[in-house]
Design a protein around this motif. Structure first.
Motif, short mmCIF file in Angstrom:
data_model
loop_
_atom_site.label_atom_id
_atom_site.label_comp_id
_atom_site.label_asym_id
_atom_site.label_seq_id
_atom_site.Cartn_x
_atom_site.Cartn_y
_atom_site.Cartn_z
N THR A 755 35.78 33.73 34.57
CA THR A 755 34.42 33.19 34.66
C THR A 755 33.70 33.56 33.37
N GLU A 757 29.70 34.14 31.75
CA GLU A 757 28.25 34.17 31.97
C GLU A 757 27.58 34.72 30.72
N THR A 758 26.31 34.37 30.56
CA THR A 758 25.57 34.97 29.44
C THR A 758 25.05 36.33 29.91
N ALA B 30 27.81 37.16 25.86
CA ALA B 30 28.34 36.56 27.08
C ALA B 30 29.35 37.54 27.68
N VAL B 31 29.73 37.29 28.93
CA VAL B 31 30.71 38.16 29.59
C VAL B 31 31.78 37.31 30.26
N PHE B 32 33.04 37.63 29.95
CA PHE B 32 34.15 37.03 30.70
C PHE B 32 34.42 37.92 31.89
N GLY B 33 34.65 37.33 33.04
CA GLY B 33 34.96 38.13 34.22
C GLY B 33 36.21 37.61 34.90
N TYR B 34 37.05 38.54 35.41
CA TYR B 34 38.24 38.12 36.13
C TYR B 34 38.72 39.26 37.03
N ASN B 37 36.97 42.49 36.73
CA ASN B 37 36.96 43.15 35.43
C ASN B 37 36.03 42.33 34.53
N PHE B 39 34.51 41.58 30.51
CA PHE B 39 34.76 41.73 29.08
C PHE B 39 33.60 41.15 28.28
N PRO B 40 32.74 41.99 27.72
CA PRO B 40 31.64 41.49 26.92
C PRO B 40 32.16 40.84 25.64
N VAL B 41 31.62 39.68 25.31
CA VAL B 41 32.03 38.94 24.11
C VAL B 41 30.78 38.32 23.48
N GLU B 42 30.95 37.78 22.29
CA GLU B 42 29.85 37.02 21.68
C GLU B 42 30.38 35.63 21.38
N VAL B 63 42.32 34.56 26.16
CA VAL B 63 41.87 34.56 27.55
C VAL B 63 43.07 34.45 28.49
#
Lengths: 759, 73
Positions: A755, A757-758, B30-34, B37, B39-42, B63
């Motif tokens: 997923t 999200e910002t 932004a944040v990836f989630g799975y 868990n 993962f902060p990203v830009e 990813v």
């Protein structure tokens, strides 16, 4: 069915098997059992390895193996009575057994002696003494010295050569001299020329912790009651061999046992404790003798030359059981035998946190059960992998990503594409045709023709049931969905008045057997005869048995009969009937391990050419995908070859179209698809990506509909492509496209499960 | 506030425009989630509507590989 993603932060496990259940499974695998020759040897000398090394010409390694196993290896090689040779299985196959002692002699002759001093050993505190010269005591002395006991060997003889001649009179002069040299190099104090009277022995004995005596000395001491297993005479506190066995191998074996007793006594333990398995054992190994040629032994004149030894050793078939792995691409891929696989799967299931390294293996087994037939003991990896999958689902360790596409495909088959009808105008029927999800997906025309034929020629009404039997959820270990599916089908069959189910897939037959009376369409066609359109001279075909028909001789036979009536000249594959492998479709292997499944398909097609005839649409599809010309038997019967294998979207469309056609042409109901308010053009490049990345046309349509409604997209300034996205369930789909009037041209597609999200 | 590490940074460098809002995407958090868990990203984000753009090479590259690692946890 709950399609919520699991959490990796749930720490739950459930033991796969009890220790006893695990041991019961593991013990079935005999791959690690000793070879028959090794098992027959009281010293467990690895004769199979010895023969292998000699055959490869590595006599030095062969000699080193001998010298590691026993002291005075040359004496053993010269005099061994060779129970190994009697146990050699070659004799059963009409060949002469391998002469292992002759190979040992050749290894000792042609191999280089070990160089270097070996590891520095610290002397033990307990001391040992050996009295009297005979082969047994000679070897015991060397054994005790080898075990680092400061050892004294008291003998009446006056020199090493005299001692060797006394102990091993059968040695030739050269070997005797070499062995005398070996004796002298041992870390052993030999006291020559001692007069071994009872009084002297008793006096000397008292100076040492451990003692061993020759038979003559033992008699002089008045002994005669040595323990047959430990060789320990408690009264006299000496080790001595029992009277009677004068064999060379017996002397070495007794010496080894005396050495073990010495260790126990030195540690203050009873000599019979913790001895483990000693002496010859019965091996449970299985070895395939069907390919053995009746070779004869190379005659030994003196000692074999290197070449003679290589030829003789080359006759050894290196007994080992590889029955399962020979036929299974999955085991070949992982390169491990079932016992090891089982242990690793068991451990994998027990992991609470961390990487589950065997998930891939568990999920890429085809669950076809071939191993349960090829293994002489019926080892069943399918049961183990399926139990592991169910366990993983139950404990939240099963990745949804692996099976979600297939599970949704099952839901599609039993949802949008589901159809359950008796004949037009009736609610009940005597028969119902259940073609199976893959038949409708891959060859809808064959299903149509078959249904028309059955309706025309069977009395009592033939209904239709389009759907999936539920095996997909069963294979995925999703017991809840499987039981829901069984309930859905059971209700459908009940509504039709419990008709006889006519199947076109052996796996469906097996899965539906619990829900009603099933009969294969091949049996029906044998009964009512082929339709007029059926060909009479198909010609040569390679018949592939379906793994779903394993153990179902009736179906295997019926298909052969039907193929015979079609004029097929059947060529059987190497693994046919109950031994047939899986095409790679079974167990959802193709989803979890595409490369493993590709190996299965390749193995099934190995050494075949021409028309590949199947009676499972999964096999038909995978063989065609691998480039073979393959047909399901229904395609032959009704003369409707399905052509090139359909893609994942086409398979769905085929099922919907078949349903629509049946409803329209038989029941007069026309369901109009809701038209799209845009035109969609998918490029060849995008189609290929969709196939590779398991993205359905319906997914692309949903993304584009969403864009059409919201206008949300990103423009790539340099390429001019628009990029739209939509989260559907657990997956975000991205479509790169261009817009021209009301037409969207799709250029690329991709997806991810994460997923975003910002923050 | 402690600085949050970014696992991945992409600067749109003015090459991406939001179709709906007509403005250029900018580098934003932004944040990836799975599977629970994060993962902060830009990543490139529309400053107006918040559309987060995930480029193809990221989706099928890093990813995907992180997804596969987590799936076996």
């Amino acid at each position: 069915m709950d399609f919520t993603e699991r959490s990796t932060r749930v720490y739950k496990t459930k033991q796969l098997y009890s220790k006893e259940e695990l041991a019961a499974r593991e013990s079935l695998c005999v791959h690690e059992q000793p070879a028959f020759c090794t098992a027959a040897c009281p010293l467990r000398i690895d004769a199979r390895q010895l023969a292998g090394l000699c055959a490869a010409g590595d006599f030095t390694a062969a000699r080193a193996a001998m010298e590691r196993a026993v002291p005075f290896a040359q004496i053993l090689a010269a005099g061994c009575e060779a129970p190994c040779t009697d146990a050699c299985r070659l004799a059963e196959a009409g060949a002469e057994s391998v002469s292992i002692p002759a190979l040992e002699r050749a290894a000792m002759r042609h191999g280089q002696p070990r160089t270097g001093r070996g590891l520095l050993k610290f002397k033990k505190k307990k001391t040992a003494v050996v009295f009297g010269a005979e082969l047994f005591t000679l070897v015991v002395a060397a054994e005790l010295a080898g075990k680092s006991y400061p050892t004294t060997f008291c003998v009446a003889e006056n020199s090493a050569s005299e001692l060797i001649a006394r102990c091993a009179p059968f040695l030739d002069t050269e070997s005797a001299a070499e062995q005398a040299e070996v004796l002298e190099k041992l870390d052993l104090k030999v006291e020559y020329g001692r007069e071994l009277t009872a009084a002297l022995v008793e006096a000397e004995r008292a100076k040492y912790d451990l003692a061993c005596v020759s038979l003559a000395v033992y008699s002089a001491l008045g002994g005669g009651n040595t323990d047959p297993v430990t060789l320990y005479d408690e009264k006299l506190d000496v080790l001595a061999r029992p009277n009677g066995d004068e064999s060379v191998i017996g002397a070495f074996y007794n010496a080894r046992r005396a050495g073990v007793s010495a260790d126990r006594l030195a540690q203050g333990m009873p000599p019979d404790s913790a001895r483990g398995d000693e002496g010859p054992v019965a091996s449970r190994l299985y070895t395939d003798l069907s390919v053995v040629s009746p070779t004869v032994r190379v005659p030994e004149r003196g000692v074999y030359t290197r070449e003679e030894a290589q030829i003789e050793a080359g006759r050894c078939i290196q007994c080992e059981c590889t029955e399962c792995i020979k036929g299974c691409a999955w085991l070949q891929h992982y390169g491990k035998f079932p016992r090891i696989m089982t242990r690793e799967i068991y451990n994998n299931v027990g992991i609470i946190m961390g990487d589950h390294m065997m998930n891939g293996a568990i999920n890429s087994c085809a669950l076809c059960g071939q191993c349960s037939v090829t293994c002489p003991n019926g080892y069943d990896m399918a049961e183990i992998c399926l139990s592991a999958r169910r366990n993983m689902v139950e404990t939240g360790k099963m990745s949804l990503a692996v099976h979600e596409f297939a599970l949704r495909d099952q839901l599609f088959s039993n949802g949008e594409a589901f159809l359950c009808r008796a004949g037009p105008g009736s609610e009940k029927c005597r028969y119902v045709f259940f073609p199976g999800c893959q038949a409708a997906a891959v060859s809808p025309d064959a299903v149509w023709q078959a249904y028309m034929d059955l309706r025309a020629r069977l009395e009592g009404g033939v209904g239709i049931l389009l759907g999936c039997c539920g095996v997909i959820s069963d294979w995925a270990g999703r017991e809840e969905l499987f039981s829901d599916t069984q309930a859905q089908l059971s209700a459908a069959l009940s509504a039709l008045g419990h008709p006889k189910i006519i199947t076109a897939c052996p796996t469906c037959t097996r899965t539906l057997a619990q829900l009603g009376d099933c009969v294969g369409i091949w049996d029906v066609l044998l009964d009512i005869g082929l339709p007029d359109c059926a060909p009479e001279a198909v010609g040569p075909v390679v018949l592939h048995d379906a793994c779903g028909a394993r153990g179902d001789a009736h179906t295997q036979d019926a298909v052969r009969k039907l193929a015979g009536q079609l004029g097929c000249a059947i060529r059987e594959t190497e693994y046919s009937g109950d031994r047939a492998p899986c095409c790679g479709y079974g167990g959802l292997a193709g989803y979890a391990g595409p490369e493993v499944a590709a190996g299965m398909t390749a193995a099934a097609l190995e050494n075949t050419s021409g028309l590949q005839l199947t009676y499972c649409m999964g096999c038909r599809d995978r063989y065609a995908r691998a480039g073979a010309e393959s047909r399901h038997i229904l395609e032959l019967v009704y003369g409707v070859p399905a052509g090139a294998p359909p893609g994942i979207s086409e398979k769905r469309r085929n099922r919907l179209e078949l349903r629509r056609r049946l409803l329209r042409d038989i029941w007069g109901e026309d369901e109009m698809n809701k038209p799209l308010n845009f035109k969609l053009d998918i490029t060849g490049e995008a189609r290929a990506l969709m196939e590779e990345r398991m993205i359905l046309e319906s997914d692309v349509i949903q993304v584009m509909s969403s864009y059409n409604d919201s206008g949300e997209a990103v423009l790539e300034n340099d390429t001019g492509l628009l990029v739209a996205r939509l989260r559907i369930g657990n997956v975000t789909f991205w479509v790169k496209f261009t817009e021209n009037g009301g037409t969207y041209t799709v250029h690329r597609v991709y997806s991810h499960r994460m997923t975003i999200e910002t923050r | 506030m402690p600085e949050v590490k970014s696992y991945y940074v992409i600067d749109p460098e003015g090459k991406l425009t939001c179709r709906k809002c007509g403005v250029g995407l900018v580098k934003a958090n932004a944040v990836f989630g799975y599977l629970d868990n994060a993962f902060p990203v830009e990543l490139p984000v529309c400053p107006k509507c918040g559309f987060v753009y995930v480029p193809e090479e990221l989706a099928v590259g890093k990813v995907l590989s992180v997804e596969k690692v987590l799936e076996d946890k």
